[in-house]
Design an enzyme around this catalytic site. Sequence first.
Site, short mmCIF file in Angstrom:
data_model
loop_
_atom_site.label_atom_id
_atom_site.label_comp_id
_atom_site.label_asym_id
_atom_site.label_seq_id
_atom_site.Cartn_x
_atom_site.Cartn_y
_atom_site.Cartn_z
N HIS A 157 36.10 17.92 -18.96
CA HIS A 157 37.48 18.01 -18.49
C HIS A 157 37.62 17.43 -17.08
O HIS A 157 38.62 16.80 -16.74
CB HIS A 157 37.93 19.48 -18.53
CG HIS A 157 39.39 19.69 -18.31
ND1 HIS A 157 39.98 20.92 -18.33
CD2 HIS A 157 40.41 18.82 -18.06
CE1 HIS A 157 41.27 20.82 -18.10
NE2 HIS A 157 41.55 19.54 -17.93
N ALA B 203 37.70 20.83 -24.61
CA ALA B 203 37.21 22.20 -24.47
C ALA B 203 36.19 22.34 -23.36
O ALA B 203 36.15 23.36 -22.67
CB ALA B 203 36.60 22.67 -25.79
N CYS B 204 35.35 21.33 -23.18
CA CYS B 204 34.23 21.42 -22.25
C CYS B 204 34.69 21.27 -20.80
O CYS B 204 35.31 20.26 -20.45
CB CYS B 204 33.20 20.34 -22.59
SG CYS B 204 31.89 20.16 -21.36
N PRO B 205 34.39 22.22 -19.92
CA PRO B 205 34.85 22.10 -18.53
C PRO B 205 34.23 20.92 -17.80
O PRO B 205 34.88 20.29 -16.96
CB PRO B 205 34.42 23.43 -17.90
CG PRO B 205 33.33 23.95 -18.78
CD PRO B 205 33.65 23.48 -20.15
N TRP B 206 32.97 20.58 -18.11
CA TRP B 206 32.32 19.47 -17.44
C TRP B 206 32.99 18.14 -17.82
O TRP B 206 33.20 17.27 -16.97
CB TRP B 206 30.83 19.44 -17.79
CG TRP B 206 30.23 20.79 -17.89
CD1 TRP B 206 29.92 21.47 -19.03
CD2 TRP B 206 29.89 21.68 -16.80
NE1 TRP B 206 29.40 22.71 -18.72
CE2 TRP B 206 29.37 22.87 -17.38
CE3 TRP B 206 29.97 21.57 -15.42
CZ2 TRP B 206 28.93 23.94 -16.61
CZ3 TRP B 206 29.53 22.65 -14.65
CH2 TRP B 206 29.03 23.81 -15.24
#
Length: 372
Positions: free
Chosen positions: A82, A77-80
Amino acid sequence: MTATTNTEPGPLLSGLPTAQHDGNIQSTAADPLPAKLFNEKGELQRPASQFRNWISRVPGARFSPEKGRYHLYVSYACPWAHRTLIVRKLKGLEEVIGVTVVHWHMSMVDSWRFVREGEDQGEDIEGKRGEDTNYNVGPDPLHIDQGVERLPDLYRLAMKGGKYEGRFTVPVLWDKKEETIVSNESSEILRMLDSEFEFVEGVDATRYKSVDLYPKELRQEIDEANAWMYERVNNGVYRCGMAKTQTAYHTAMTELFSSLDRIEEHLSSVSSSGPYYFGNTLTEVDVRLYVTIVRFDPVYVNIFKTNKAMIRTGYPAIHKWLKGLYWNEKAFGGTTNMRHIKGHYFESLTVLNPSGIVPEGPIPNVVGLDER
């Protein structure tokens, strides 16, 4: 907290968090979003990561690149986080660096937790993009007998009795040899994965060298793009959604959409040269921007109120770039789990969405390659 040696490079200066915070900035039940995270204008000030060690192949480095020594703790879920999954796959490091994916739900107080045995792992039934989208979601495999059920437990293990007053964030690059956190700064983890593992056992050197996300001839342009994109786009969507005042929200929205206009103009100008931000060269700018743009229409337009326009209807060049990465590059589409992404934002951020209801649209989350 962070040990360095003369063999390790200093912290990156571009595209990193700009705010330093004194004292404890951890969430509590009474104060899930501590006031110290905001400035006097009500603007979100994301704190700097506090574990900033470096994996280096220079002889004598404390953290040397080795097969099986390091483990990534991430969230789909977390873009960082990902970002790190994308680069790990691009560089062919799946058999060298292990991964554990946390549950999509993040407590505003107690941070991320690990999936329990037999629990729904959040399989992405739309995730026909790749085999990675449901990979290694489960309990922490490294600390089975040490009571590690949530991410803060892992941080406390790394501190070895010391005090930690920072945020409990993913990604975490863990060193199994020293039982500590090497880094929790995603931008620096990207650089380590991209540059330090070429000669490690189990790495296909040809494949590894074929992807250079920080080529010398583009470094100045990459650093410049990272800097303004971080503040105005990557963190910009959060500045919109977490703004405490109308003025702070308006400022963040203005900067976000002027930046999207700038990206649209740039991509339109290079589209004939290739499918990436710099034409025919895939770089870390593509990685860092993708993780925000792929979440924009399904999540940010709604929960962060970034609703002046959607990518699919307002930005044709960005939309084409996004679809190309998602459908043509397995490292991008194959690590994008929309069930985790939407479940996290809409079920976790109860300060913004008290009901926890997850929107059914947009349909589809990512438009087909040949569709508009």
